[in-house]
Design a protein around this motif. Structure first.
Motif, mmCIF file in Angstrom:
data_model
loop_
_atom_site.group_PDB
_atom_site.id
_atom_site.type_symbol
_atom_site.label_atom_id
_atom_site.label_comp_id
_atom_site.label_asym_id
_atom_site.label_seq_id
_atom_site.Cartn_x
_atom_site.Cartn_y
_atom_site.Cartn_z
ATOM 1 N N GLY A 140 0.788 -1.221 0.000
ATOM 2 C CA GLY A 140 0.000 0.000 0.000
ATOM 3 C C GLY A 140 0.819 1.269 0.000
ATOM 4 O O GLY A 140 0.280 2.363 0.244
ATOM 5 N N ASN A 141 2.121 1.168 -0.284
ATOM 6 C CA ASN A 141 3.009 2.325 -0.288
ATOM 7 C C ASN A 141 3.298 2.777 -1.721
ATOM 8 O O ASN A 141 4.445 2.796 -2.170
ATOM 9 C CB ASN A 141 4.329 1.993 0.418
ATOM 10 C CG ASN A 141 4.124 1.668 1.886
ATOM 11 O OD1 ASN A 141 3.179 2.151 2.494
ATOM 12 N ND2 ASN A 141 5.000 0.851 2.443
ATOM 13 N N ALA A 142 2.220 3.103 -2.460
ATOM 14 C CA ALA A 142 2.395 3.481 -3.864
ATOM 15 C C ALA A 142 3.262 4.725 -4.005
ATOM 16 O O ALA A 142 4.070 4.827 -4.943
ATOM 17 C CB ALA A 142 1.031 3.715 -4.516
ATOM 18 N N ARG A 143 3.114 5.669 -3.076
ATOM 19 C CA ARG A 143 3.908 6.898 -3.173
ATOM 20 C C ARG A 143 5.401 6.604 -3.020
ATOM 21 O O ARG A 143 6.232 7.192 -3.719
ATOM 22 C CB ARG A 143 3.446 7.898 -2.104
ATOM 23 C CG ARG A 143 4.022 9.302 -2.274
ATOM 24 C CD ARG A 143 3.367 10.262 -1.293
ATOM 25 N NE ARG A 143 1.931 10.330 -1.512
ATOM 26 C CZ ARG A 143 1.359 11.096 -2.443
ATOM 27 N NH1 ARG A 143 2.119 11.839 -3.239
ATOM 28 N NH2 ARG A 143 0.061 11.128 -2.582
ATOM 29 N N GLU A 144 5.752 5.678 -2.131
ATOM 30 C CA GLU A 144 7.153 5.309 -1.970
ATOM 31 C C GLU A 144 7.631 4.451 -3.136
ATOM 32 O O GLU A 144 8.804 4.496 -3.529
ATOM 33 C CB GLU A 144 7.337 4.546 -0.652
ATOM 34 C CG GLU A 144 8.789 4.257 -0.304
ATOM 35 C CD GLU A 144 8.938 3.550 1.033
ATOM 36 O OE1 GLU A 144 10.076 3.153 1.354
ATOM 37 O OE2 GLU A 144 7.930 3.385 1.753
ATOM 38 N N ALA A 145 6.726 3.665 -3.703
ATOM 39 C CA ALA A 145 7.090 2.801 -4.827
ATOM 40 C C ALA A 145 7.327 3.589 -6.107
ATOM 41 O O ALA A 145 8.104 3.162 -6.969
ATOM 42 C CB ALA A 145 5.990 1.769 -5.059
ATOM 43 N N ARG A 146 6.686 4.760 -6.232
ATOM 44 C CA ARG A 146 6.734 5.516 -7.500
ATOM 45 C C ARG A 146 8.155 5.871 -7.940
ATOM 46 O O ARG A 146 8.547 5.571 -9.079
ATOM 47 C CB ARG A 146 5.861 6.773 -7.366
ATOM 48 C CG ARG A 146 5.866 7.691 -8.593
ATOM 49 C CD ARG A 146 5.103 7.110 -9.765
ATOM 50 N NE ARG A 146 5.184 7.968 -10.935
ATOM 51 C CZ ARG A 146 4.353 8.969 -11.191
ATOM 52 N NH1 ARG A 146 3.351 9.251 -10.348
ATOM 53 N NH2 ARG A 146 4.474 9.690 -12.277
ATOM 54 N N PRO A 147 8.975 6.512 -7.099
ATOM 55 C CA PRO A 147 10.330 6.844 -7.566
ATOM 56 C C PRO A 147 11.179 5.600 -7.825
ATOM 57 O O PRO A 147 12.068 5.621 -8.684
ATOM 58 C CB PRO A 147 10.910 7.684 -6.426
ATOM 59 C CG PRO A 147 10.090 7.361 -5.221
ATOM 60 C CD PRO A 147 8.726 7.063 -5.737
ATOM 61 N N VAL A 148 10.911 4.522 -7.107
ATOM 62 C CA VAL A 148 11.666 3.288 -7.333
ATOM 63 C C VAL A 148 11.365 2.743 -8.717
ATOM 64 O O VAL A 148 12.267 2.386 -9.475
ATOM 65 C CB VAL A 148 11.333 2.244 -6.244
ATOM 66 C CG1 VAL A 148 12.089 0.946 -6.504
ATOM 67 C CG2 VAL A 148 11.670 2.781 -4.853
ATOM 68 N N VAL A 149 10.091 2.676 -9.061
ATOM 69 C CA VAL A 149 9.729 2.108 -10.363
ATOM 70 C C VAL A 149 10.127 3.036 -11.510
ATOM 71 O O VAL A 149 10.449 2.577 -12.611
ATOM 72 C CB VAL A 149 8.219 1.770 -10.421
ATOM 73 C CG1 VAL A 149 7.346 3.002 -10.664
ATOM 74 C CG2 VAL A 149 7.954 0.721 -11.501
ATOM 75 N N GLU A 150 10.126 4.344 -11.257
ATOM 76 C CA GLU A 150 10.580 5.282 -12.308
ATOM 77 C C GLU A 150 12.055 5.028 -12.619
ATOM 78 O O GLU A 150 12.470 5.068 -13.790
ATOM 79 C CB GLU A 150 10.366 6.725 -11.863
ATOM 80 C CG GLU A 150 8.915 7.145 -11.683
ATOM 81 C CD GLU A 150 8.151 7.301 -12.998
ATOM 82 O OE1 GLU A 150 8.701 6.990 -14.067
ATOM 83 O OE2 GLU A 150 6.986 7.751 -12.944
ATOM 84 N N ASP A 151 12.862 4.759 -11.576
ATOM 85 C CA ASP A 151 14.272 4.424 -11.796
ATOM 86 C C ASP A 151 14.411 3.130 -12.599
ATOM 87 O O ASP A 151 15.288 3.010 -13.463
ATOM 88 C CB ASP A 151 14.997 4.268 -10.456
ATOM 89 C CG ASP A 151 15.289 5.602 -9.781
ATOM 90 O OD1 ASP A 151 15.131 6.648 -10.452
ATOM 91 O OD2 ASP A 151 15.681 5.597 -8.598
ATOM 92 N N VAL A 152 13.536 2.178 -12.324
ATOM 93 C CA VAL A 152 13.581 0.901 -13.041
ATOM 94 C C VAL A 152 13.292 1.117 -14.522
ATOM 95 O O VAL A 152 14.028 0.647 -15.397
ATOM 96 C CB VAL A 152 12.563 -0.096 -12.441
ATOM 97 C CG1 VAL A 152 12.516 -1.372 -13.280
ATOM 98 C CG2 VAL A 152 12.926 -0.437 -11.006
ATOM 99 N N VAL A 153 12.216 1.834 -14.817
ATOM 100 C CA VAL A 153 11.824 2.067 -16.216
ATOM 101 C C VAL A 153 12.911 2.826 -16.958
ATOM 102 O O VAL A 153 13.281 2.476 -18.095
ATOM 103 C CB VAL A 153 10.483 2.832 -16.281
ATOM 104 C CG1 VAL A 153 10.176 3.265 -17.714
ATOM 105 C CG2 VAL A 153 9.351 1.961 -15.740
#
Length: 485
Positions: A140-153
């Motif tokens: 449920g931590n979408a806000r924390e996940a967002r910068p992580v996944v942006e780095d992945v992409v």
């Protein structure tokens, strides 16, 4: 030559779980005898076994395999890359087991290890970030996940890596879960057609994993993007629409389900794909029935049968007739129902598909049983069971109804759990030495099996290991083959 893990996974795909596991256990024992416990080769063989166990839903055993493999390789620079892989697998198994605190700690340690080993710009670093973003979304931590996944992409985009499609799918879900107005699929025009089609598969594979609301938003956005890029008749668009229909059915959103199937059906008609159109019409009839509109369902079954008849394929005629007959019986039209179900068996006999014949016979037998024609029902159900795999879902239904017929009852729905328990017990007993168990009690409660085994003698260490493995495999086998997917 086929490697042991390749051979084992081939057995696993054939649903021969116990044989697959035994193959890898023998390989592990051979490697340990030759190279020693704790060697790099031993860790690799242990990891292979862990991967099979993880795919078989035997998560506790898989976790032990990956943890031991990671521990065996952490002290050597020569095995550092393997160590990072084993830790990634360990985190994944912990996540699948619901042990999210442990999984997050393992993933974060893995990210730091990958940063030191690969560097920030290498795709190997993004491989560690991606599951961390997935876990944060799950928590449920979408806000924390967002910068992580942006780095992945961004990492995969720079490296032109094939993992870009799954990463973009994960990013879209995180953006939707975050409630952001940002585009779900930005810069998708930079992806090749092949990668866009892979993106569709990635989005579909994620359905049902987490919160359905973001998934529904991602699907709608995906379909709009595909129609703009490929048009309404491209297979990628149709695949996404079919996924939307299935997902809507799973969620009980029959309005969206019916609309999506109708769009697929219209496309197949435009393209002259008659067999595909027939299957879509069959799905549409089922959707109408599930939505509480039997009249629309019966009209659509009639249309589906006309389409099936035009194909000249008896197995398709049988499939439509079987479902049509079941609905006619439910709405109180036993005469027409029996006519359709008898013809379904007749058509199935003209095909080479044994499953089609078995399912048609089970449906007819259950109908006859419910009509209190027990003497007629028994041989029909027995013949259906003789051609179906014992753990085929229709075979389970047939066996429960046959037990009721033998007891003189007109319905066997209440016997279903007993039938599943008996099948589980038989599965275990046929894979163990006949004199090992004095008694084996199996009960099905809350969609899980409770097993109580009593030994008739002192087992050898190998027999005890085999018993534990068979029990684990039985749980995995029946969860996968009986539970709806």
């Amino acid at each position: 030559m086929t490697s042991p893990i390749e051979a084992a996974m081939q057995l696993w795909r054939q649903r021969r779980v116990v044989e697959a596991e035994q193959l890898l256990v023998r390989e592990l024992q051979a490697v340990m005898a030759k190279h020693g416990r704790g060697s790099a080769r031993w860790a690799a063989a242990l990891s292979d076994l862990g991967n099979l166990l993880m795919n078989s839903d035997q998560l506790d055993r898989a976790i032990d395999c990956f943890r031991n493999a990671a521990d065996a390789t952490k002290a050597s620079d020569d095995t550092r890359k393997d160590h990072l892989t084993y830790r990634l697998n360990l985190g994944t198994a912990l996540q699948m087991a619901g042990r999210l605190d442990e999984a997050e700690a393992v993933f974060r340690q893995g990210v730091q290890g990958r940063l030191a080993f690969y560097g920030r710009d290498h795709a190997g670093y993004a491989f560690g970030l991606e599951p961390l973003a997935e876990l944060l979304l799950q928590r449920g931590n979408a806000r924390e996940a967002r910068p992580v996944v942006e780095d992945v992409v961004e990492n995969f985009r720079r490296n032109s890596h094939e993992r870009i499609a799954p990463a973009v799918a994960l990013r879209a879900e995180i953006v939707a879960a975050e409630g952001s107005d940002d585009a779900l699929f930005p810069h998708v025009d930079q992806l090749s057609d092949d990668l866009v089609e892979e993106l569709v598969s990635s989005v579909i594979s994620r359905l049902g994993v987490g919160d359905p609301a973001p998934s529904k938003a991602v699907l709608r956005g995906l379909i709009a993007m595909l129609e703009g890029r490929f048009g309404p008749d491209h297979q990628a668009t149709l695949n996404a629409l079919s996924a939307q229909a299935n997902f809507g059915g799973d969620l009980g959103d029959h309005t969206e389900r019916i609309e999506a199937i109708q769009r697929v059906l219209d496309s197949y008609d435009r393209q002259g794909r008659s067999e595909d159109a027939m299957m879509a019409a069959l799905g549409l009839a089922m959707a109408h029935n599930d939505s509480g509109d039997p009249d629309a369902a019966l009209r659509t079954y009639g249309s589906a049968y006309t389409r099936a008849d035009s194909t000249g394929r008896p197995e398709l005629r049988s499939q439509v007739l079987r479902n049509w007959g079941i609905v006619l019986h439910v709405v109180g039209q036993p005469g027409p129902a029996e006519q359709r179900l008898i013809e379904a068996v007749t058509q199935a006999r003209q095909s080479t598909d044994r499953d089609t014949l078995g399912c048609a016979q089970i449906a007819l037998g259950v109908f006859l049983q419910h009509e209190n024609r027990l003497a007629d029902a028994r041989p029909v159900i027995e013949e259906g069971l003789s051609v179906l795999d014992p753990v085929h879902p229709e075979a389970i239904i047939g066996r429960s109804h046959l037990s009721a017929v033998i007891d003189g009852h007109t319905c066997g729905c209440g016997h279903l759990s007993i039938t599943i328990e008996d099948a589980f017990r038989e599965f275990v007993l046929t894979k163990l030495p006949p004199d090992l168990l004095a008694d084996l009690s199996v009960t099905l409660e809350d969609d899980d099996f409770n097993v109580d085994a009593h030994l008739s003698r002192e087992p050898t260490e190998e027999e005890l290991e085999r018993l534990n493995g068979v029990m684990q495999s039985a749980h995995a086998e029946f969860r996968r083959r009986i539970s709806p997917r």
